[in-house]
Design a protein around this motif. Structure first.
Motif, mmCIF file in Angstrom:
data_model
loop_
_atom_site.group_PDB
_atom_site.id
_atom_site.type_symbol
_atom_site.label_atom_id
_atom_site.label_comp_id
_atom_site.label_asym_id
_atom_site.label_seq_id
_atom_site.Cartn_x
_atom_site.Cartn_y
_atom_site.Cartn_z
ATOM 1 N N GLU A 36 2.789 9.522 -1.332
ATOM 2 C CA GLU A 36 3.059 8.381 -2.220
ATOM 3 C C GLU A 36 4.554 8.287 -2.523
ATOM 4 O OE1 GLU A 36 1.308 6.380 -6.313
ATOM 5 O OE2 GLU A 36 0.884 8.486 -5.898
ATOM 6 N N LYS A 37 5.180 9.443 -2.759
ATOM 7 C CA LYS A 37 6.616 9.490 -3.052
ATOM 8 C C LYS A 37 7.419 9.001 -1.842
ATOM 9 C CE LYS A 37 9.389 13.283 -3.333
ATOM 10 N NZ LYS A 37 9.688 14.656 -3.723
ATOM 11 N N VAL A 38 7.062 9.478 -0.642
ATOM 12 C CA VAL A 38 7.755 9.061 0.582
ATOM 13 C C VAL A 38 7.567 7.560 0.802
ATOM 14 C CG1 VAL A 38 7.818 9.312 3.104
ATOM 15 C CG2 VAL A 38 7.600 11.344 1.660
ATOM 16 N N PHE A 39 6.341 7.072 0.586
ATOM 17 C CA PHE A 39 6.066 5.642 0.760
ATOM 18 C C PHE A 39 6.924 4.813 -0.197
ATOM 19 C CE2 PHE A 39 4.076 1.571 0.237
ATOM 20 C CZ PHE A 39 3.667 1.237 1.524
ATOM 21 N N ALA A 40 6.947 5.213 -1.463
ATOM 22 C CA ALA A 40 7.706 4.463 -2.475
ATOM 23 C C ALA A 40 9.190 4.394 -2.113
ATOM 24 C CB ALA A 40 7.521 5.102 -3.843
ATOM 25 N N SER A 41 9.721 5.479 -1.571
ATOM 26 C CA SER A 41 11.151 5.544 -1.252
ATOM 27 C C SER A 41 11.524 4.871 0.061
ATOM 28 C CB SER A 41 11.599 7.011 -1.161
ATOM 29 O OG SER A 41 11.367 7.665 -2.372
ATOM 30 N N ASN A 42 10.592 4.828 1.019
ATOM 31 C CA ASN A 42 10.956 4.401 2.365
ATOM 32 C C ASN A 42 10.179 3.211 2.919
ATOM 33 O OD1 ASN A 42 12.820 6.751 3.352
ATOM 34 N ND2 ASN A 42 11.111 7.714 2.273
ATOM 35 N N CYS A 43 9.025 2.909 2.364
ATOM 36 C CA CYS A 43 8.142 1.920 2.985
ATOM 37 C C CYS A 43 7.831 0.719 2.092
ATOM 38 C CB CYS A 43 6.815 2.577 3.384
ATOM 39 S SG CYS A 43 6.991 4.184 4.187
ATOM 40 N N ALA A 44 7.802 0.954 0.795
ATOM 41 C CA ALA A 44 7.360 -0.077 -0.146
ATOM 42 C C ALA A 44 8.254 -1.314 -0.147
ATOM 43 C CB ALA A 44 7.271 0.499 -1.559
ATOM 44 N N GLY A 45 9.495 -1.190 0.282
ATOM 45 C CA GLY A 45 10.394 -2.332 0.318
ATOM 46 C C GLY A 45 10.008 -3.368 1.363
ATOM 47 N N CYS A 46 9.179 -2.955 2.338
ATOM 48 C CA CYS A 46 8.790 -3.867 3.416
ATOM 49 C C CYS A 46 7.284 -4.110 3.521
ATOM 50 C CB CYS A 46 9.274 -3.319 4.761
ATOM 51 S SG CYS A 46 11.080 -3.317 4.934
ATOM 52 N N HIS A 47 6.488 -3.183 3.017
ATOM 53 C CA HIS A 47 5.033 -3.263 3.230
ATOM 54 C C HIS A 47 4.236 -3.434 1.945
ATOM 55 C CE1 HIS A 47 5.216 -2.128 7.472
ATOM 56 N NE2 HIS A 47 6.119 -1.225 7.144
ATOM 57 N N THR A 48 3.150 -4.204 2.051
ATOM 58 C CA THR A 48 2.168 -4.298 0.979
ATOM 59 C C THR A 48 1.191 -3.138 1.139
ATOM 60 O OG1 THR A 48 2.280 -6.687 0.737
ATOM 61 C CG2 THR A 48 0.188 -5.651 0.115
ATOM 62 N N LEU A 49 0.945 -2.423 0.037
ATOM 63 C CA LEU A 49 -0.081 -1.376 -0.018
ATOM 64 C C LEU A 49 -0.534 -1.301 -1.467
ATOM 65 C CD1 LEU A 49 -1.641 0.843 1.559
ATOM 66 C CD2 LEU A 49 0.119 2.443 0.793
ATOM 67 N N ALA A 50 -1.754 -1.746 -1.714
ATOM 68 C CA ALA A 50 -2.268 -1.829 -3.089
ATOM 69 C C ALA A 50 -2.173 -0.490 -3.814
ATOM 70 C CB ALA A 50 -3.704 -2.341 -3.083
ATOM 71 N N ALA A 51 -2.521 0.597 -3.127
ATOM 72 C CA ALA A 51 -2.523 1.920 -3.770
ATOM 73 C C ALA A 51 -1.143 2.303 -4.298
ATOM 74 C CB ALA A 51 -3.021 2.981 -2.789
ATOM 75 N N ALA A 52 -0.108 1.792 -3.650
ATOM 76 C CA ALA A 52 1.266 2.106 -4.070
ATOM 77 C C ALA A 52 1.838 1.036 -4.988
ATOM 78 C CB ALA A 52 2.149 2.256 -2.834
ATOM 79 N N GLY A 53 1.074 -0.031 -5.190
ATOM 80 C CA GLY A 53 1.548 -1.118 -6.034
ATOM 81 C C GLY A 53 2.659 -1.933 -5.382
ATOM 82 N N SER A 54 2.760 -1.860 -4.043
ATOM 83 C CA SER A 54 3.820 -2.606 -3.361
ATOM 84 C C SER A 54 3.263 -3.908 -2.771
ATOM 85 C CB SER A 54 4.459 -1.752 -2.264
ATOM 86 O OG SER A 54 3.519 -1.410 -1.279
#
Length: 108
Positions: A36-54
């Motif tokens: 989740e931490k890696v996703f928030a820092s590297n992926c959330a800026g481009c991808h939708t993922l409900a679990a991460a709130g992105s």
């Protein structure tokens, strides 16, 4: 007629150990938190993922795509389709963690 006298106490008691399940759950929770931490820092800026709130829309909506672990890992390592490769950015452990996190979050 007393053939059963003093007998049936030799039933084996079954011992169940919950340690492996607990360890596995704990490991999964730690890996999930790391993913989740890696996703928030590297992926959330481009991808939708409900679990991460992105809710970014630059890259594919991962909730809709629902990729499995191997698909996520290959994409993160190699990039493609406009996505940069992260092989030189993230450690192998981070890539494994984020791949499992995305796949688990989308039901894979």
């Amino acid at each position: 007629g007393l053939a059963a006298c003093g007998s049936s106490s030799s039933e084996s008691s079954s011992t169940t150990t919950a340690a492996p399940a607990t360890t596995s759950t704990k490991t999964t929770a730690v890996a999930s938190a790391e993913g989740e931490k890696v996703f928030a820092s590297n992926c959330a800026g481009c991808h939708t993922l409900a679990a991460a709130g992105s809710t970014a829309e630059v890259g594919p909506n991962l909730d809709s795509a629902a990729p499995d672990v191997e698909t996520v890992k290959a994409q993160v390592l190699n990039g493609g389709g406009g996505m940069p490769a992260f092989a030189d950015v993230l450690t192998e452990a981070q890539i494994d963690a984020v791949s499992a996190y995305v796949a688990d979050s989308t039901g894979q």
